[in-house]
Motif scaffolding. Structure first.
Motif, PDB file in Angstrom:
ATOM      1  N   VAL A 154      -5.792   2.529 -14.252  1.00 20.79           N
ATOM      2  CA  VAL A 154      -5.314   2.360 -12.869  1.00 20.79           C
ATOM      3  C   VAL A 154      -5.281   3.708 -12.167  1.00 20.79           C
ATOM      4  O   VAL A 154      -5.641   3.832 -10.993  1.00 20.79           O
ATOM      5  N   ALA A 155      -4.862   4.740 -12.907  1.00 21.89           N
ATOM      6  CA  ALA A 155      -4.801   6.093 -12.335  1.00 21.89           C
ATOM      7  C   ALA A 155      -6.193   6.659 -12.079  1.00 21.89           C
ATOM      8  O   ALA A 155      -6.398   7.417 -11.124  1.00 21.89           O
ATOM      9  N   LEU A 156      -7.162   6.293 -12.914  1.00 23.56           N
ATOM     10  CA  LEU A 156      -8.517   6.849 -12.802  1.00 23.56           C
ATOM     11  C   LEU A 156      -9.295   6.261 -11.631  1.00 23.56           C
ATOM     12  O   LEU A 156     -10.030   6.978 -10.941  1.00 23.56           O
ATOM     13  N   ALA A 157      -9.166   4.970 -11.393  1.00 22.62           N
ATOM     14  CA  ALA A 157      -9.960   4.299 -10.364  1.00 22.62           C
ATOM     15  C   ALA A 157      -9.665   4.868  -8.980  1.00 22.62           C
ATOM     16  O   ALA A 157      -8.581   5.381  -8.717  1.00 22.62           O
ATOM     17  N   PHE A 161       0.873  -1.183   0.000  1.00 24.50           N
ATOM     18  CA  PHE A 161       0.000   0.000   0.000  1.00 24.50           C
ATOM     19  C   PHE A 161       0.903   1.224   0.000  1.00 24.50           C
ATOM     20  O   PHE A 161       1.817   1.326   0.813  1.00 24.50           O
ATOM     21  N   LYS A 162       0.652   2.159  -0.891  1.00 28.53           N
ATOM     22  CA  LYS A 162       1.519   3.331  -1.004  1.00 28.53           C
ATOM     23  C   LYS A 162       1.175   4.421   0.001  1.00 28.53           C
ATOM     24  O   LYS A 162       1.674   5.524  -0.096  1.00 28.53           O
ATOM     25  N   ALA A 219      -0.072   2.981  -9.750  1.00 26.55           N
ATOM     26  CA  ALA A 219      -0.980   2.274  -8.840  1.00 26.55           C
ATOM     27  C   ALA A 219      -0.897   2.791  -7.413  1.00 26.55           C
ATOM     28  O   ALA A 219       0.115   3.339  -6.978  1.00 26.55           O
ATOM     29  N   ASP A 220      -2.003   2.596  -6.693  1.00 20.62           N
ATOM     30  CA  ASP A 220      -2.060   2.911  -5.262  1.00 20.62           C
ATOM     31  C   ASP A 220      -1.665   1.693  -4.430  1.00 20.62           C
ATOM     32  O   ASP A 220      -1.175   1.822  -3.315  1.00 20.62           O
ATOM     33  N   VAL A 221      -1.918   0.525  -4.986  1.00 21.13           N
ATOM     34  CA  VAL A 221      -1.610  -0.741  -4.322  1.00 21.13           C
ATOM     35  C   VAL A 221      -0.869  -1.615  -5.336  1.00 21.13           C
ATOM     36  O   VAL A 221      -1.285  -1.700  -6.492  1.00 21.13           O
ATOM     37  N   ILE A 235      -4.817  -0.897  -8.680  1.00 22.66           N
ATOM     38  CA  ILE A 235      -4.029  -2.043  -8.216  1.00 22.66           C
ATOM     39  C   ILE A 235      -3.178  -2.563  -9.370  1.00 22.66           C
ATOM     40  O   ILE A 235      -3.708  -2.895 -10.434  1.00 22.66           O
ATOM     41  N   ALA A 236      -1.863  -2.607  -9.151  1.00 23.01           N
ATOM     42  CA  ALA A 236      -0.955  -3.186 -10.141  1.00 23.01           C
ATOM     43  C   ALA A 236      -0.755  -4.655  -9.803  1.00 23.01           C
ATOM     44  O   ALA A 236      -0.306  -4.992  -8.713  1.00 23.01           O
ATOM     45  N   MET A 237      -1.111  -5.529 -10.729  1.00 25.47           N
ATOM     46  CA  MET A 237      -0.946  -6.969 -10.526  1.00 25.47           C
ATOM     47  C   MET A 237       0.446  -7.377 -10.978  1.00 25.47           C
ATOM     48  O   MET A 237       0.815  -7.191 -12.131  1.00 25.47           O
ATOM     49  N   GLY A 238       1.209  -7.971 -10.068  1.00 22.34           N
ATOM     50  CA  GLY A 238       2.560  -8.389 -10.415  1.00 22.34           C
ATOM     51  C   GLY A 238       3.528  -7.254 -10.215  1.00 22.34           C
ATOM     52  O   GLY A 238       3.749  -6.436 -11.099  1.00 22.34           O
ATOM     53  N   GLY A 239       4.093  -7.153  -9.022  1.00 20.45           N
ATOM     54  CA  GLY A 239       5.018  -6.067  -8.717  1.00 20.45           C
ATOM     55  C   GLY A 239       6.275  -6.122  -9.558  1.00 20.45           C
ATOM     56  O   GLY A 239       7.097  -5.216  -9.502  1.00 20.45           O
TER      57      GLY A 239
END
Length: 631
Positions: free
Chosen positions: A533-536, A317-318, A554-556, A540-544
């Motif tokens: 991702v920026a709009l929501a 979580f950022k 992403a925020d998460v 959430i970015a899947m796969g760091g």
């Protein structure tokens, strides 16, 4: 956030607490001795000795607080806990309640020390959880192996990673095969097998044999370094709850001062046998119990705990604000490829006109083994080792497929355009097949087909079921063919699915959901997912270890690509929220009760200070519970 005296907030590894806190410990010992003389042994010490030891204990414990109160008062800030404690304790001395005044300061400092220690430990646990970068690395230079600092290794150099060692830098695996533990990056401890040419990342642990890696990024630019930066930044971002409590404290403290003054003054006009000393004492009790420190320290500690728990589970979580935001999510929108599906093609069905599916597969594999297309690879790798046919005279027909000779027979493998080109008749109903279809012709006669499709992730169906059970609305957005998208959505049980979408179309669909009042979390992994991702509300970015643009936006960040981590992230957000609000209600509830009792003359300074420190410790222990939760 509540400010603290940090004389005792950073213990060193070299010195134990009884050294770093020797002044506070001395004050506590003097206080206990005075109380034993007074209450246990009933010995009345001479007034001068009594005053001397009380002042000594008070100064040992209270000088940092008094100094901070004075500095703030010079700047015009008198509505803070330091000034509040100073006024209350000096007031106790003024009315002859020496031991109580010392006790207020000593126990306040003990509580403050516990708070600072807990916050420091929370920060350290987050950092130690992730900061697993090796201090040295073995690099091959001029044919010799050298131990150097990872910061001094250049892109393109080769490093050697022994069994049991951590990979120090991102790179490409040179060794034919190696297995790695990726728990530090993904939260998953199961081995991940890599092959020559595959990417490996700093923080992975080499499990088996000595491996060589060609470095592809500098130490500062490694994925692990970026992940560390994100986590460190996260602890600095305040949640809405933290911001609210901080603003609340600035209003709360002056109101308490005003109420304490009213407790002292109003009874003068309404009480017949008014005693200044008695009502002054009650106002001091009111001041002591009103200290908001337990609130404004236990809350950020709760968010540190939430960030630490998430990190331990491979979720970043950022900021605490995103722990708050994810609890409000009612709609989860997901990309298909790489999020709900593996992004790896596999053979779904083999159909042979003559019924000999094994022979048809062998012919197709012989031809497709000469192509690098993902669909060709899926066919070639299906049941490997069972075909021995060899293709000759291979011709690639762009956009159509391949023609080759296998066992002396002319074989065509490709799409419908290929068979049309050679005027080969095939059934019309093949167009109704949803998945990617590869047609095979032998000696210019239609022989059958093989369907190939992206493989659904093993946990995707259960995750969608669990999301819907929790009342979450599930949507899939994909650039893949609508027919394929609808079939995947049917298999997984999604509420809605849309295919044939460009990145701007995904943005449009999410915007529509937001306009409908939905709180949207979007999970995706590709560069093309970065705008949505920026709009929501929660991206959430899947796969760091995936697309940098999406990770940055992403925020998460979920460090592996397992969909169930989305649910874990939501659960961690809710656990954190619940414990934070438990602390708020606990602190406010007990304070209000003791404030009323103090104003009514029932509670003494002893009850006030014990209640204040007790609330702080309970709140801290409750916040620490987050770090030991399972998700």
């Amino acid at each position: 956030m509540c400010e603290h005296n940090h004389e005792h907030s950073h213990q060193t590894k070299e010195n134990p607490w009884w050294i770093t806190q020797r002044k506070l410990l001395a004050a506590l010992i003097i206080l206990i001795a005075l109380l034993l003389f007074k209450y246990a042994f009933s010995i009345d010490l001479p007034f001068g000795i009594l005053l001397f030891f009380n002042i000594a204990a008070y100064l040992l414990a209270g000088i940092p607080v008094i100094q901070m109160a004075a500095r703030k008062a010079i700047r015009g800030d008198i509505f803070n806990e330091f000034f509040l404690m100073t006024v209350a304790t000096l007031g106790a001395f003024a009315i002859g309640e020496f031991e109580e005044g010392v006790a207020v300061m000593v126990f306040y400092q003990i509580g403050d020390w516990f708070q600072d220690t807990a916050v420091d430990n929370a920060k350290k646990s987050i950092k130690s959880l992730l900061d697993i970068r090796p201090d040295s690395v073995t690099v091959v230079r001029s044919g010799q192996q050298q131990q150097v600092n990872p910061k001094n290794v250049a892109i393109g150099e080769t490093i050697v990673v022994k069994a049991g060692e951590k990979v120090a830098l991102d790179g490409k695996l040179i060794t034919e095969r190696a297995a790695f533990n990726t728990a530090a990056l993904t939260g998953e401890s199961k081995p991940d097998t890599k092959y020559a040419g595959d990417t490996v990342f700093a923080g992975m642990i080499n499990l088996e044999t000595v491996s060589e890696v060609e470095v592809s990024s500098t130490f500062a630019d490694s994925k692990l370094s970026k992940i560390l930066e994100m986590v460190q930044d996260a602890t600095a971002r305040k949640s809405k709850t933290q911001l609210f409590i901080s603003r609340f404290a600035k209003i709360y403290v002056p109101i308490i001062f005003g109420l304490a003054l009213m407790v002292l003054i109003i009874p003068f006009f309404v009480v017949d046998d008014y005693s200044f000393k008695e009502w002054f004492y009650r106002s001091l009790v009111f001041l002591v119990i009103s200290c908001p420190c337990a609130l404004v320290v236990s809350i950020p500690l709760g968010y540190f705990g939430g960030i630490g728990l998430a990190s331990r589970n491979g979720i970043l979580f950022k900021g605490g604000n995103f722990l708050d935001a994810i609890t409000a999510v009612d709609t989860v929108v997901m990309d298909k490829t790489g999020t709900l599906t593996e992004g790896v093609f596999e053979v779904k069905e083999i159909y042979a006109v003559n019924g000999n599916e094994s022979e048809l597969l062998n012919y197709a594999q012989a031809v497709e083994s000469n192509s690098t297309h993902p669909i060709a690879k899926a066919i070639t790798n299906y049941q490997p080792g069972e075909h021995f046919y060899k293709a000759e005279d291979i011709k690639e027909i762009a956009g159509h497929g391949l023609e080759a000779s296998v066992n002396g027979k002319d074989i065509l493998v490709g799409n419908s355009k290929l068979l049309d080109k050679f005027n080969i008749v095939y059934p019309n109903d093949l167009k109704q097949i949803v998945y990617s279809i590869v047609l095979i012709a032998i000696e210019h006669h239609y022989a059958g087909y093989i369907t190939v499709a992206d493989r659904n992730k093993s946990d995707a169906k259960d995750v969608i079921k669990a999301m819907r059970a929790q009342g979450l609305y599930t949507v899939m957005l994909s650039g893949d063919k609508t027919a394929v998208v609808n079939e995947v959505a049917r298999e997984l049980g999604l509420d809605k699915a849309y295919g044939d979408l460009l990145p701007e179309d995904k943005v449009s669909h999410v915007q529509q959901l937001i306009d409908q009042g939905k709180n949207v979390a979007f999970a995706g992994d590709g560069v093309n997912d970065a705008p949505v991702v920026a709009l929501a509300q929660v991206g959430i970015a899947m796969g760091g270890l995936g697309a940098d643009a999406t990770i940055e936006t992403a925020d998460v960040v979920i460090q592996n690509d397992e969909p169930h981590k989305i649910l874990s992230a939501i659960k961690i957000g809710k656990i954190t929220r619940d414990i934070v609000w438990q602390n708020v209600l606990l602190a406010m509830g007990i304070k209000i009760i003791v404030l009323v009792l103090g104003a009514g003359g029932v509670a003494t300074l002893w009850e006030a200070v014990i209640a204040d420190v007790g609330v702080a410790l309970l709140a801290i222990l409750n916040a620490i519970r987050i770090q030991h939760k399972s998700v």
